[in-house]
Design a protein around this motif. Structure first.
Motif, PDB file in Angstrom:
ATOM      1  N   TRP A 123      13.498  19.717  11.478  1.00 57.72           N
ATOM      2  CA  TRP A 123      13.596  18.551  10.602  1.00 57.72           C
ATOM      3  C   TRP A 123      13.474  17.258  11.391  1.00 57.72           C
ATOM      4  CZ3 TRP A 123      12.932  18.410   5.626  1.00 57.72           C
ATOM      5  CH2 TRP A 123      13.327  17.297   4.875  1.00 57.72           C
ATOM      6  N   SER A 124      14.021  17.232  12.604  1.00 54.48           N
ATOM      7  CA  SER A 124      13.991  16.024  13.434  1.00 54.48           C
ATOM      8  C   SER A 124      12.589  15.698  13.933  1.00 54.48           C
ATOM      9  CB  SER A 124      14.932  16.181  14.632  1.00 54.48           C
ATOM     10  OG  SER A 124      14.537  17.286  15.437  1.00 54.48           O
ATOM     11  N   GLN A 125      11.673  16.665  13.841  1.00 51.97           N
ATOM     12  CA  GLN A 125      10.299  16.463  14.309  1.00 51.97           C
ATOM     13  C   GLN A 125       9.355  16.108  13.164  1.00 51.97           C
ATOM     14  OE1 GLN A 125      10.207  20.471  16.011  1.00 51.97           O
ATOM     15  NE2 GLN A 125      10.050  19.583  18.062  1.00 51.97           N
ATOM     16  N   TYR A 126       9.933  15.840  12.005  1.00 44.95           N
ATOM     17  CA  TYR A 126       9.165  15.587  10.782  1.00 44.95           C
ATOM     18  C   TYR A 126       9.479  14.193  10.266  1.00 44.95           C
ATOM     19  CZ  TYR A 126       8.469  16.058   5.642  1.00 44.95           C
ATOM     20  OH  TYR A 126       8.127  15.887   4.323  1.00 44.95           O
ATOM     21  N   ARG A 127       8.438  13.468   9.852  1.00 42.08           N
ATOM     22  CA  ARG A 127       8.673  12.194   9.189  1.00 42.08           C
ATOM     23  C   ARG A 127       7.569  11.921   8.176  1.00 42.08           C
ATOM     24  NH1 ARG A 127       5.866   7.525  10.665  1.00 42.08           N
ATOM     25  NH2 ARG A 127       4.613   7.636  12.568  1.00 42.08           N
ATOM     26  N   LEU A 128       7.830  10.957   7.296  1.00 48.03           N
ATOM     27  CA  LEU A 128       6.894  10.592   6.239  1.00 48.03           C
ATOM     28  C   LEU A 128       6.681   9.087   6.226  1.00 48.03           C
ATOM     29  CD1 LEU A 128       8.167  12.522   3.060  1.00 48.03           C
ATOM     30  CD2 LEU A 128       5.993  12.897   4.212  1.00 48.03           C
ATOM     31  N   ASP A 129       5.432   8.677   6.021  1.00 47.39           N
ATOM     32  CA  ASP A 129       5.156   7.321   5.542  1.00 47.39           C
ATOM     33  C   ASP A 129       5.032   7.450   4.031  1.00 47.39           C
ATOM     34  OD1 ASP A 129       5.104   6.289   8.072  1.00 47.39           O
ATOM     35  OD2 ASP A 129       2.908   6.207   8.220  1.00 47.39           O
ATOM     36  N   LYS A 130       5.617   6.520   3.291  1.00 51.48           N
ATOM     37  CA  LYS A 130       5.585   6.677   1.836  1.00 51.48           C
ATOM     38  C   LYS A 130       5.386   5.341   1.141  1.00 51.48           C
ATOM     39  CE  LYS A 130      10.278   6.465   2.930  1.00 51.48           C
ATOM     40  NZ  LYS A 130      11.041   7.017   4.044  1.00 51.48           N
ATOM     41  N   ALA A 131       4.761   5.417  -0.037  1.00 52.54           N
ATOM     42  CA  ALA A 131       4.565   4.250  -0.898  1.00 52.54           C
ATOM     43  C   ALA A 131       4.689   4.721  -2.338  1.00 52.54           C
ATOM     44  CB  ALA A 131       3.198   3.624  -0.649  1.00 52.54           C
ATOM     45  N   PHE A 132       5.630   4.123  -3.095  1.00 54.30           N
ATOM     46  CA  PHE A 132       5.884   4.522  -4.473  1.00 54.30           C
ATOM     47  C   PHE A 132       5.390   3.433  -5.427  1.00 54.30           C
ATOM     48  CE2 PHE A 132       9.568   7.790  -4.284  1.00 54.30           C
ATOM     49  CZ  PHE A 132       9.026   8.374  -3.145  1.00 54.30           C
ATOM     50  N   ALA A 133       4.887   3.846  -6.593  1.00 58.42           N
ATOM     51  CA  ALA A 133       4.444   2.878  -7.598  1.00 58.42           C
ATOM     52  C   ALA A 133       4.529   3.514  -8.987  1.00 58.42           C
ATOM     53  CB  ALA A 133       3.015   2.424  -7.321  1.00 58.42           C
ATOM     54  N   TRP A 134       4.878   2.697  -9.989  1.00 64.03           N
ATOM     55  CA  TRP A 134       4.850   3.151 -11.388  1.00 64.03           C
ATOM     56  C   TRP A 134       3.474   2.839 -11.946  1.00 64.03           C
ATOM     57  CZ3 TRP A 134       8.744   6.135 -12.811  1.00 64.03           C
ATOM     58  CH2 TRP A 134       9.977   6.010 -12.155  1.00 64.03           C
ATOM     59  N   ILE A 135       2.813   3.851 -12.493  1.00 63.73           N
ATOM     60  CA  ILE A 135       1.457   3.674 -13.001  1.00 63.73           C
ATOM     61  C   ILE A 135       1.332   4.293 -14.388  1.00 63.73           C
ATOM     62  CG2 ILE A 135       0.488   3.721 -10.657  1.00 63.73           C
ATOM     63  CD1 ILE A 135      -0.548   6.578 -11.343  1.00 63.73           C
ATOM     64  N   GLU A 136       0.215   4.012 -15.029  1.00 63.45           N
ATOM     65  CA  GLU A 136      -0.134   4.690 -16.271  1.00 63.45           C
ATOM     66  C   GLU A 136      -1.185   5.755 -15.951  1.00 63.45           C
ATOM     67  OE1 GLU A 136      -1.414   1.844 -19.144  1.00 63.45           O
ATOM     68  OE2 GLU A 136       0.598   0.999 -19.427  1.00 63.45           O
ATOM     69  N   ALA A 137      -0.956   6.951 -16.387  1.00 60.56           N
ATOM     70  CA  ALA A 137      -1.849   8.063 -16.062  1.00 60.56           C
ATOM     71  C   ALA A 137      -3.242   7.843 -16.631  1.00 60.56           C
ATOM     72  CB  ALA A 137      -1.276   9.372 -16.593  1.00 60.56           C
ATOM     73  N   ASP A 138      -4.258   7.992 -15.765  1.00 62.86           N
ATOM     74  CA  ASP A 138      -5.633   7.937 -16.259  1.00 62.86           C
ATOM     75  C   ASP A 138      -5.984   9.279 -16.901  1.00 62.86           C
ATOM     76  OD1 ASP A 138      -6.051   9.703 -14.143  1.00 62.86           O
ATOM     77  OD2 ASP A 138      -7.087   8.226 -12.883  1.00 62.86           O
ATOM     78  N   GLU A 139      -7.237   9.407 -17.355  1.00 59.33           N
ATOM     79  CA  GLU A 139      -7.640  10.618 -18.084  1.00 59.33           C
ATOM     80  C   GLU A 139      -7.452  11.877 -17.234  1.00 59.33           C
ATOM     81  OE1 GLU A 139      -8.492  11.076 -21.148  1.00 59.33           O
ATOM     82  OE2 GLU A 139      -8.762   9.020 -21.882  1.00 59.33           O
ATOM     83  N   ARG A 140      -7.821  11.794 -15.940  1.00 56.63           N
ATOM     84  CA  ARG A 140      -7.712  12.984 -15.085  1.00 56.63           C
ATOM     85  C   ARG A 140      -6.249  13.385 -14.889  1.00 56.63           C
ATOM     86  NH1 ARG A 140      -9.870  16.424 -11.460  1.00 56.63           N
ATOM     87  NH2 ARG A 140      -8.631  16.917  -9.611  1.00 56.63           N
ATOM     88  N   LEU A 141      -5.425  12.421 -14.482  1.00 54.43           N
ATOM     89  CA  LEU A 141      -4.022  12.735 -14.214  1.00 54.43           C
ATOM     90  C   LEU A 141      -3.319  13.193 -15.495  1.00 54.43           C
ATOM     91  CD1 LEU A 141      -1.773  12.812 -12.124  1.00 54.43           C
ATOM     92  CD2 LEU A 141      -1.324  10.399 -12.589  1.00 54.43           C
ATOM     93  N   ALA A 142      -3.607  12.524 -16.598  1.00 51.05           N
ATOM     94  CA  ALA A 142      -3.005  12.922 -17.870  1.00 51.05           C
ATOM     95  C   ALA A 142      -3.420  14.344 -18.251  1.00 51.05           C
ATOM     96  CB  ALA A 142      -3.423  11.942 -18.962  1.00 51.05           C
ATOM     97  N   GLY A 143      -4.690  14.680 -17.993  1.00 46.04           N
ATOM     98  CA  GLY A 143      -5.162  16.023 -18.301  1.00 46.04           C
ATOM     99  C   GLY A 143      -4.450  17.080 -17.472  1.00 46.04           C
ATOM    100  N   LEU A 144      -4.180  16.772 -16.212  1.00 48.52           N
ATOM    101  CA  LEU A 144      -3.475  17.725 -15.347  1.00 48.52           C
ATOM    102  C   LEU A 144      -2.034  17.923 -15.797  1.00 48.52           C
ATOM    103  CD1 LEU A 144      -4.906  16.528 -11.909  1.00 48.52           C
ATOM    104  CD2 LEU A 144      -5.271  18.782 -12.942  1.00 48.52           C
TER     105      LEU A 144
END
Length: 271
Positions: A123-144
């Protein structure tokens, strides 16, 4: 015997003619590529300056630069400002199988995720860069997700690091109706032991309907190549994932991007 001699001579003439049709920079790049793959040019070793290589191959420095550009695009070499050009170290091959998600289930004596299991890291050898955002699902994401277009979604973009090296990208999305106002929606809580399965469990959502992944192989976008530190000529696995709970999709990752020269996909099929 004379017929065989003539045939062999014709073959040599044909080989020379083919070689002459191949641009000089490609021949030089291929020669260096073979030396790198054979280990004659070891990872981390410094290549000769362009001027020296031009003299060795009997070509101009422009030809050498084109050969270097080709190898750099393939991810075989890297240039360091003020130091020269070096053979790029090869990363350990990551073995990816669908049973990796078992690492995210159940109690954990030590924090882990499917990613740390794949990489064989603590676990100590693992890290993440992250970016969060609230969006409206487009046709592809909504379909999934199986929801109407425009549905509110939490989009999370991650760069996964193993031992300090970028190894995977992911755009993972959750429905706002499941996570809004919850700790899962706070990027400060990443990385989360148990990954997405652990996060969903904290919401009372069990991934009990399986996980579906669709894998394609393609060339990286310039942004993906830059984030992963790979050449533009290195292909990537592009994975679309859906997690199911009680008959509905509760998480969509589209895409997960993994360098193709650092991974092997394993599928186990029972017959």
């Amino acid at each position: 015997m004379r017929v065989y001699a003539l045939l062999n001579q014709e073959r040599r003439f044909e080989e020379v003619a083919v070689t002459e049709r191949i641009p000089a920079y490609e021949r030089i790049a291929d020669h260096l590529r073979q030396k790198i793959r054979a280990g004659d040019l070891a990872a981390g070793s410094r290549l000769s300056p362009h001027r020296v290589m031009a003299e060795e191959y009997g070509v101009s420095e422009i030809i050498i630069r084109r050969a270097m550009d080709l190898l750099r695009t393939e991810g075989l070499i890297e240039s360091r400002r003020g130091s020269g050009t070096f053979v790029r170290p090869s990363s350990p091959v990551r073995r990816i199988s669908m049973d990796r998600y078992l690492a995210d289930k159940g109690p954990q004596a030590e924090p882990r995720t499917s990613f740390t299991k794949d990489q064989g890291i603590a676990w100590s050898q693992y890290r993440l860069d992250k970016a969060f955002a609230w969006i409206e699902a487009d046709e592809r994401l909504a379909g999934l997700f199986g929801v109407p277009a425009g549905t509110r979604v939490l989009e999370r973009r991650f760069v996964f690091y193993a031992l300090g090296a970028p190894s995977q990208l992911s755009r993972s999305c959750l429905l706002a109706s499941d996570v809004e106002g919850m700790p899962v929606a706070d990027p400060a809580n990443e990385p989360w032991p148990g990954g997405n399965i652990g996060q969903l469990r904290s919401l009372g959502i069990e991934v009990n309907g399986g996980i579906v992944e669709e894998t394609a192989v393609r060339m990286p976008t310039p942004e993906e190549a830059g984030l992963l530190g790979i050449g533009a000529g290195v292909p990537v696995f592009a994975i679309t994932r859906q997690m199911f709970s009680d008959g509905r999709v509760v998480e969509v990752a589209d895409p997960i991007v993994i360098p193709g020269d650092r991974a092997v996909r394993i599928d186990r099929i029972s017959v």
